[in-house]
Design a protein around this motif. Structure first.
Motif, PDB file in Angstrom:
ATOM      1  N   PRO A 300      10.442 -13.619  27.763  1.00  0.00           N
ATOM      2  CA  PRO A 300       9.792 -14.934  27.661  1.00  0.00           C
ATOM      3  C   PRO A 300       8.327 -14.760  27.252  1.00  0.00           C
ATOM      4  N   SER A 301       7.811 -15.658  26.473  1.00  0.00           N
ATOM      5  CA  SER A 301       6.373 -15.663  26.159  1.00  0.00           C
ATOM      6  C   SER A 301       6.052 -17.018  25.558  1.00  0.00           C
ATOM      7  N   GLY A 302       4.782 -17.216  25.226  1.00  0.00           N
ATOM      8  CA  GLY A 302       4.375 -18.484  24.603  1.00  0.00           C
ATOM      9  C   GLY A 302       5.024 -18.699  23.246  1.00  0.00           C
ATOM     10  N   ASN A 303       5.555 -17.598  22.695  1.00  0.00           N
ATOM     11  CA  ASN A 303       6.156 -17.708  21.368  1.00  0.00           C
ATOM     12  C   ASN A 303       7.692 -17.603  21.415  1.00  0.00           C
ATOM     13  N   ALA A 304       8.226 -17.517  22.638  1.00  0.00           N
ATOM     14  CA  ALA A 304       9.675 -17.269  22.769  1.00  0.00           C
ATOM     15  C   ALA A 304      10.489 -18.491  22.337  1.00  0.00           C
ATOM     16  N   GLN A 305      11.744 -18.242  21.967  1.00  0.00           N
ATOM     17  CA  GLN A 305      12.622 -19.381  21.659  1.00  0.00           C
ATOM     18  C   GLN A 305      12.914 -20.153  22.943  1.00  0.00           C
ATOM     19  N   LYS A 306      13.223 -21.432  22.778  1.00  0.00           N
ATOM     20  CA  LYS A 306      13.379 -22.317  23.938  1.00  0.00           C
ATOM     21  C   LYS A 306      14.776 -22.933  23.959  1.00  0.00           C
ATOM     22  N   PRO A 307      15.255 -23.258  25.160  1.00  0.00           N
ATOM     23  CA  PRO A 307      16.539 -23.957  25.230  1.00  0.00           C
ATOM     24  C   PRO A 307      16.474 -25.250  24.411  1.00  0.00           C
ATOM     25  N   GLY A 308      17.481 -25.465  23.606  1.00  0.00           N
ATOM     26  CA  GLY A 308      17.512 -26.648  22.737  1.00  0.00           C
ATOM     27  C   GLY A 308      17.170 -26.308  21.298  1.00  0.00           C
ATOM     28  N   ASP A 309      16.533 -25.151  21.074  1.00  0.00           N
ATOM     29  CA  ASP A 309      16.200 -24.741  19.694  1.00  0.00           C
ATOM     30  C   ASP A 309      17.468 -24.656  18.851  1.00  0.00           C
ATOM     31  N   ILE A 310      17.325 -24.942  17.578  1.00  0.00           N
ATOM     32  CA  ILE A 310      18.459 -24.784  16.656  1.00  0.00           C
ATOM     33  C   ILE A 310      18.073 -23.768  15.580  1.00  0.00           C
ATOM     34  N   ILE A 311      18.953 -22.790  15.378  1.00  0.00           N
ATOM     35  CA  ILE A 311      18.672 -21.730  14.402  1.00  0.00           C
ATOM     36  C   ILE A 311      19.858 -21.592  13.441  1.00  0.00           C
ATOM     37  N   LYS A 312      19.582 -20.938  12.308  1.00  0.00           N
ATOM     38  CA  LYS A 312      20.654 -20.734  11.325  1.00  0.00           C
ATOM     39  C   LYS A 312      20.934 -19.242  11.210  1.00  0.00           C
ATOM     40  N   ALA A 313      22.180 -18.856  11.455  1.00  0.00           N
ATOM     41  CA  ALA A 313      22.548 -17.435  11.401  1.00  0.00           C
ATOM     42  C   ALA A 313      22.724 -16.972   9.957  1.00  0.00           C
ATOM     43  N   TYR A 314      22.918 -15.671   9.801  1.00  0.00           N
ATOM     44  CA  TYR A 314      23.032 -15.035   8.486  1.00  0.00           C
ATOM     45  C   TYR A 314      24.139 -15.648   7.623  1.00  0.00           C
ATOM     46  N   ASN A 315      25.221 -16.101   8.259  1.00  0.00           N
ATOM     47  CA  ASN A 315      26.335 -16.672   7.465  1.00  0.00           C
ATOM     48  C   ASN A 315      26.148 -18.164   7.210  1.00  0.00           C
ATOM     49  N   GLY A 316      24.990 -18.722   7.605  1.00  0.00           N
ATOM     50  CA  GLY A 316      24.684 -20.122   7.302  1.00  0.00           C
ATOM     51  C   GLY A 316      25.065 -21.102   8.394  1.00  0.00           C
ATOM     52  N   LYS A 317      25.778 -20.630   9.434  1.00  0.00           N
ATOM     53  CA  LYS A 317      26.149 -21.555  10.525  1.00  0.00           C
ATOM     54  C   LYS A 317      24.937 -21.838  11.408  1.00  0.00           C
ATOM     55  N   THR A 318      24.829 -23.102  11.857  1.00  0.00           N
ATOM     56  CA  THR A 318      23.705 -23.446  12.741  1.00  0.00           C
ATOM     57  C   THR A 318      24.138 -23.351  14.204  1.00  0.00           C
ATOM     58  N   ILE A 319      23.208 -22.862  15.024  1.00  0.00           N
ATOM     59  CA  ILE A 319      23.490 -22.627  16.443  1.00  0.00           C
ATOM     60  C   ILE A 319      22.465 -23.358  17.309  1.00  0.00           C
ATOM     61  N   GLU A 320      22.970 -24.117  18.266  1.00  0.00           N
ATOM     62  CA  GLU A 320      22.079 -24.728  19.246  1.00  0.00           C
ATOM     63  C   GLU A 320      21.976 -23.765  20.433  1.00  0.00           C
ATOM     64  N   VAL A 321      20.750 -23.321  20.694  1.00  0.00           N
ATOM     65  CA  VAL A 321      20.546 -22.331  21.761  1.00  0.00           C
ATOM     66  C   VAL A 321      20.311 -23.072  23.085  1.00  0.00           C
ATOM     67  N   LEU A 322      21.374 -23.240  23.845  1.00  0.00           N
ATOM     68  CA  LEU A 322      21.222 -23.993  25.101  1.00  0.00           C
ATOM     69  C   LEU A 322      20.746 -23.089  26.235  1.00  0.00           C
ATOM     70  N   ASN A 323      20.961 -21.797  26.089  1.00  0.00           N
ATOM     71  CA  ASN A 323      20.522 -20.863  27.125  1.00  0.00           C
ATOM     72  C   ASN A 323      20.028 -19.591  26.434  1.00  0.00           C
ATOM     73  N   THR A 324      18.773 -19.253  26.648  1.00  0.00           N
ATOM     74  CA  THR A 324      18.214 -18.093  25.925  1.00  0.00           C
ATOM     75  C   THR A 324      18.727 -16.773  26.498  1.00  0.00           C
ATOM     76  N   ASP A 325      19.414 -16.858  27.654  1.00  0.00           N
ATOM     77  CA  ASP A 325      19.993 -15.640  28.242  1.00  0.00           C
ATOM     78  C   ASP A 325      21.336 -15.281  27.585  1.00  0.00           C
ATOM     79  N   ALA A 326      21.887 -16.184  26.814  1.00  0.00           N
ATOM     80  CA  ALA A 326      23.095 -15.839  26.045  1.00  0.00           C
ATOM     81  C   ALA A 326      22.616 -15.370  24.668  1.00  0.00           C
TER      82      ALA A 326
END
Ligand code: BES
Ligand code: ZN
Ligand code: ZN
Length: 478
Positions: A300-326
């Motif tokens: 964790p840090s001031g720059n860490a990803q947060k629960p709820g963030d949405i990212i796009k993986a290498y294959n183009g699929k989008t992922i909602e990060v509900l838990n940063t521990d997963a």
């Protein structure tokens, strides 16, 4: 400790300590000690030991007899266990070298070699006192028949596993992504593997945004290591992928502090990849093999990803990060998509992915998930033979449904909290396309705290012999 085969009849063996094995309620191969066995209540139960002083009576000074258990329950692993017990005993007796008499063929010789070498392993890098560093130098495996092949194979398999255990054990302040990549370079040079190191800039260019998202909270730059065995050769291609979180604090979804130190083992999957590459190169298997290791910390840090963030993986699929521990499944999302792009015959991934697999199977089997029955069977067979056992769980489409997100293509956890290991596998499945695939959840078996005949507290290296054996089997199938 090194293992060396010597051709020798049992009645010719001399030296300081000789170890023989005996099946329960069957006589020992060395006669004349029945009274002593009785006096020690020695029956030959699995892992039971009797130590007799034979100085002046025999060509050796100590006789160690170790039980193999009952014939009807016999499995090859009993030889590993008995050899492990013998090696521990020889170490307590501070023997610099000792001898084990091998009763049967090459398979037995291999198992005994593995058990002895695995049991001799000790992590002493950070010990500064000599007394903590005692190591047996050599075990001689002896038999009338030439069993050098079995001893050679055992040395390769156990050597690769101990190599992995050693890297796993280093703490997160030492075994950073950069340090592990450096180690991969050393291995590549030694074993003539082709290596590509994708540093942060390259990952940005390639749009490996899931690995980058996990790495955001850390000062340590993420790295993706790609190792290639037999690159450019005309053999069938396989891919192995390992989760390489060098420390998993959970990130903003912070883990409780109790036991958090064990999260240095969250790199076990990636380190297993190194171990398998080493073994496959030494066995000179007729396959092509790509090993992928996504490496980063999860902090964790001031720059860490947060629960709820949405990212796009290498294959183009989008992922909602509900838990940063997963986070393991996130770095694997990129690495698996990249693996699938190489068009291998199959992908095998290893990951300390879920606490839920520990609840499900304890420390006695890795969870196995697959989209291909034949491939799954090969791993099950390899698991029985290496005694690195696996247990298959389903990845039905209902589980994939559980991972659909309201705001992105998929989410990284199912909030229901049910079937945690399976939903994790269902998540991974989104990134392999139609490639044949096996996922091994090794969170329960990667490290142990309890007594074991040939493994010690800490990293087990489980997965290295298993996946190597599976690749041997695949290489034999045309
Ligand atoms: N590295 C852990 C899994 C783990 C837990 C390994 C215990 C070894 C022992 C993984 O990244 C993780 O934290 N998984 C979460 C997933 C959850 C948030 C859905 C878990 O298992 O709790
Ligand atoms: Zn985690
Ligand atoms: Zn993790």
């Amino acid at each position: 400790m090194k293992a060396e085969f010597k051709r020798m009849a049992l009645d010719k063996i001399k030296g300081a300590l000789l170890c023989v094995f005996v099946m329960q309620n069957e006589g020992a191969p060395i006669k004349g000690y029945d009274k002593e066995f009785k006096a020690h209540n020695f029956e030959g139960k699995l892992e039971q030991v009797v130590h007799l002083c034979t100085t002046g009576k025999e060509r050796f000074d100590h006789l160690l007899v170790v039980g193999l258990g009952e014939k009807k329950d016999f499995r090859l692993d009993n030889f590993r266990k008995a050899a492990g017990v013998a090696t521990r005993y020889a170490s307590i007796l501070k023997q610099k070298e000792f001898t084990i008499y091998v009763p049967e063929g090459n398979e037995t010789a291999q198992a005994i070699t593995e058990g002895a070498l695995l049991a001799s392993y000790k992590f002493t890098h950070y010990k500064t006192e000599e007394k903590d560093k005692f190591q047996i130098e050599k075990v001689y495996l002896m038999s009338e028949k030439d069993l050098s092949r079995g001893v050679g194979l055992g040395t390769i398999y156990a050597g690769a596993q101990n190599y992995a255990r050693d890297l796993d054990e280093h703490p997160a302040n030492i075994a950073t992504p950069t340090a592990i990549a450096k180690e991969a370079k050393v291995l590549a040079k030694e074993k003539n593997l082709h290596i590509t190191i994708y540093e942060k800039k390259a990952l940005q260019k390639m749009k490996m945004k899931a690995i980058l998202a996990v790495a955001r909270g850390s000062e340590e730059p993420p790295i993706l290591v790609k190792l290639e065995y037999n690159k450019g050769r005309n053999y069938p291609l396989y891919c192995i992928v390992g989760k390489g979180i060098t420390f998993d604090s959970g990130g903003i979804s912070l883990k409780p502090s109790k036991g958090m130190h064990e999260m240095k083992y969250d790199k076990t999957g990636a380190i297993n990849v190194l171990g398998v590459m080493k073994a496959v190169a030494e066995l000179k298997l007729p396959i092509r093999l790509i090993g992928l290791m996504p490496l980063t910390e999860n902090l964790p840090s001031g720059n860490a990803q947060k629960p709820g963030d949405i990212i796009k993986a290498y294959n183009g699929k989008t992922i909602e990060v509900l838990n940063t521990d997963a986070e393991g499944r996130l770095i694997l999302a990129d690495a698996l998509s990249f693996a699938a792009e190489q068009k291998p015959k199959a992908i095998i991934d290893m990951a300390t992915l879920t606490g839920a697999i520990l609840v499900c199977l304890g420390r006695h089997a890795a969870g196995l998930f697959s989209n291909d029955d034949k491939l799954a069977n090969i791993l099950e067979e390899a698991g029985d033979e290496t005694h690195e056992r696996v247990w298959r769980l389903p990845v039905w489409k209902e589980y994939s449904e559980m991972m659909k997100s309201d705001f992105a293509d998929i989410k990284n956890i199912s909030e229901q909290g049910e079937a945690g290991s399976i939903t994790a596998a269902a998540f991974l499945q989104e990134f392999i396309g139609d490639t044949k695939w096996v996922h091994l959840d090794i969170a329960g078996v990667g490290n142990i705290n309890e007594k074991h005949a040939y493994l010690s507290k800490g990293a087990t290296g489980i997965g290295v012999r298993l996946v190597t054996k599976a690749l041997v089997k695949l290489s034999e199938k045309k």
